[in-house]
Design an enzyme around this catalytic site. Structure first.
Site, PDB file in Angstrom:
ATOM      1  N   GLY A   1      35.027  38.283  46.492  1.00 34.69           N
ATOM      2  CA  GLY A   1      35.287  38.161  45.066  1.00 34.69           C
ATOM      3  C   GLY A   1      36.721  38.484  44.692  1.00 34.69           C
ATOM      4  O   GLY A   1      37.316  37.815  43.833  1.00 34.69           O
TER       5      GLY A   1
ATOM      6  N   ASP B   1      37.922  30.765  31.095  1.00 35.94           N
ATOM      7  CA  ASP B   1      38.274  29.854  32.187  1.00 35.94           C
ATOM      8  C   ASP B   1      38.246  30.543  33.545  1.00 35.94           C
ATOM      9  O   ASP B   1      37.839  29.944  34.549  1.00 35.94           O
ATOM     10  CB  ASP B   1      39.664  29.249  31.941  1.00 35.94           C
ATOM     11  CG  ASP B   1      39.664  28.240  30.800  1.00 35.94           C
ATOM     12  OD1 ASP B   1      38.569  27.748  30.446  1.00 35.94           O
ATOM     13  OD2 ASP B   1      40.745  27.950  30.261  1.00 35.94           O
TER      14      ASP B   1
ATOM     15  N   SER C   1      32.048  55.213  40.039  1.00 38.03           N
ATOM     16  CA  SER C   1      33.015  54.370  39.341  1.00 38.03           C
ATOM     17  C   SER C   1      33.987  55.223  38.531  1.00 38.03           C
ATOM     18  O   SER C   1      33.596  56.185  37.869  1.00 38.03           O
ATOM     19  CB  SER C   1      32.297  53.402  38.403  1.00 38.03           C
ATOM     20  OG  SER C   1      33.226  52.743  37.569  1.00 38.03           O
TER      21      SER C   1
ATOM     22  N   ASN D   1      40.778  34.251  56.761  1.00 37.13           N
ATOM     23  CA  ASN D   1      39.578  35.082  56.857  1.00 37.13           C
ATOM     24  C   ASN D   1      38.967  34.952  58.248  1.00 37.13           C
ATOM     25  O   ASN D   1      39.093  33.917  58.901  1.00 37.13           O
ATOM     26  CB  ASN D   1      38.552  34.647  55.798  1.00 37.13           C
ATOM     27  CG  ASN D   1      37.432  35.654  55.651  1.00 37.13           C
ATOM     28  OD1 ASN D   1      37.673  36.823  55.363  1.00 37.13           O
ATOM     29  ND2 ASN D   1      36.197  35.211  55.853  1.00 37.13           N
TER      30      ASN D   1
ATOM     31  N   ASP E   1      39.740  40.343  36.648  1.00 40.49           N
ATOM     32  CA  ASP E   1      40.256  40.853  37.925  1.00 40.49           C
ATOM     33  C   ASP E   1      41.613  40.230  38.262  1.00 40.49           C
ATOM     34  O   ASP E   1      42.532  40.912  38.724  1.00 40.49           O
ATOM     35  CB  ASP E   1      39.261  40.567  39.052  1.00 40.49           C
ATOM     36  CG  ASP E   1      38.034  41.473  38.987  1.00 40.49           C
ATOM     37  OD1 ASP E   1      38.163  42.604  38.467  1.00 40.49           O
ATOM     38  OD2 ASP E   1      36.961  41.049  39.447  1.00 40.49           O
TER      39      ASP E   1
ATOM     40  N   LYS F   1      28.218  40.493  39.544  1.00 34.66           N
ATOM     41  CA  LYS F   1      29.158  39.676  38.762  1.00 34.66           C
ATOM     42  C   LYS F   1      28.693  38.233  38.604  1.00 34.66           C
ATOM     43  O   LYS F   1      28.875  37.625  37.542  1.00 34.66           O
ATOM     44  CB  LYS F   1      30.544  39.720  39.398  1.00 34.66           C
ATOM     45  CG  LYS F   1      31.209  41.094  39.319  1.00 34.66           C
ATOM     46  CD  LYS F   1      32.610  41.066  39.912  1.00 34.66           C
ATOM     47  CE  LYS F   1      33.256  42.450  39.854  1.00 34.66           C
ATOM     48  NZ  LYS F   1      34.651  42.421  40.357  1.00 34.66           N
TER      49      LYS F   1
END
Length: 282
Positions: A135, A81, A18, A156, A106, A69
């Protein structure tokens, strides 16, 4: 990490590579803050216990990366929210009463990147096409709806996953089979790739951009390589492009402010620091 300074960390599995410690470490040094930011590996089998008992970790807050997450969000006493909408949190902290709070930044990272590198990108924009249904796709759809895009097309290869996101967000979101991509590109003002296709070590993203208007902006959540084949092809045909590195950097801004009390900026020095770590020259 020890002492009385405020401490935060990236949590998830794996977290070895990371770049969040580089980002937050840069801001801590720049602002002269006595804080620490490290890595805590949290495998899926221990994740629920870790986040439920986050106060025992010795951290003021943390970032959460895959695959934790959703588990982190479920452990929170309060969610913003965005995290509620997505059922996932990437930023957590303990408030003054000891409650575990969660946010999902994000989508804000996605918006911040475009706002910085393509000012005015959302003016008179109506139709966006989002590739992928993971995500990152959820975060991008949330962000686009927050900027009042009237149509967000989710495309998708597994239609059921695209449909799940469309059902999650409701009006204004439309799921499509991959074979329908050419048709939806014809009216796109913005094209966003949220899949891992095109990432170093992954299969390429092979799509025909010929139906896409030259006025459309093309952006990619992938940032290694910095210029993906998608961005290169789009730029070659005259579309404005935005790389994905800024999404990583901008999503960190509200988290740092929450933990350390200062709102940092995504500047050229930080961007170049991460590019150097990626082995890319600015």
């Amino acid at each position: 990490m020890s002492g009385s300074v405020k401490k935060a960390a990236i949590t998830g599995h794996p977290v070895t590579h990371s770049r969040s410690p580089l980002v937050h470490g840069y801001w801590l040094k720049k602002h002269g803050i006595a804080g620490e930011y490290g890595r805590v590996d949290v495998p899926p089998e221990t994740a629920e216990d870790f986040y439920r008992n986050f106060a025992d970790a010795g951290l003021s807050g943390a970032n959460v990366t895959v695959p934790n997450k959703e588990v982190a969000a479920a452990a929170c006493d309060w969610l913003d929210d965005a995290a509620k909408s997505m059922g996932a949190a990437n930023t957590i902290w303990l408030d003054d009463s000891g409650r575990l709070c969660g946010a999902n930044t994000d989508g804000l990272g996605f918006l911040g990147n475009l706002d910085q590198l393509a000012p005015g990108w959302d003016v008179s924009r109506e139709s966006a096409v989002v590739l992928g249904a993971g995500g990152a796709a959820r975060a991008v759809v949330w962000a686009l709806l927050s900027r009042k895009f009237t149509r967000v097309h989710i495309v998708n290869r597994t239609f059921k996953k695209a449909k799940a996101i469309a059902d999650m967000f409701g009006s204004g979101t439309i799921a499509h089979e991959w074979d329908n991509l050419g048709t939806v590109l014809e009216e796109a003002d913005l094209l966003v790739n949220t899949t891992s296709l095109g990432m170093a070590g992954k299969a390429p993203l092979e799509i025909d951009l010929s139906p896409l208007p030259k006025t459309a902006i093309v952006t990619d959540a992938v940032y290694a390589p910095l210029e993906t084949d998608l961005l290169r092809s789009a730029k070659a045909r005259g579309n404005q492009t935005v790389d994905g590195l800024g999404m990583l950097l901008h999503q960190a801004v509200p988290a740092f402010e929450r933990w350390f009390g200062v709102r940092p900026e995504v500047d050229d020095t930080l961007r170049n620091l991460i590019l150097a770590d990626l082995g890319v020259t600015a």
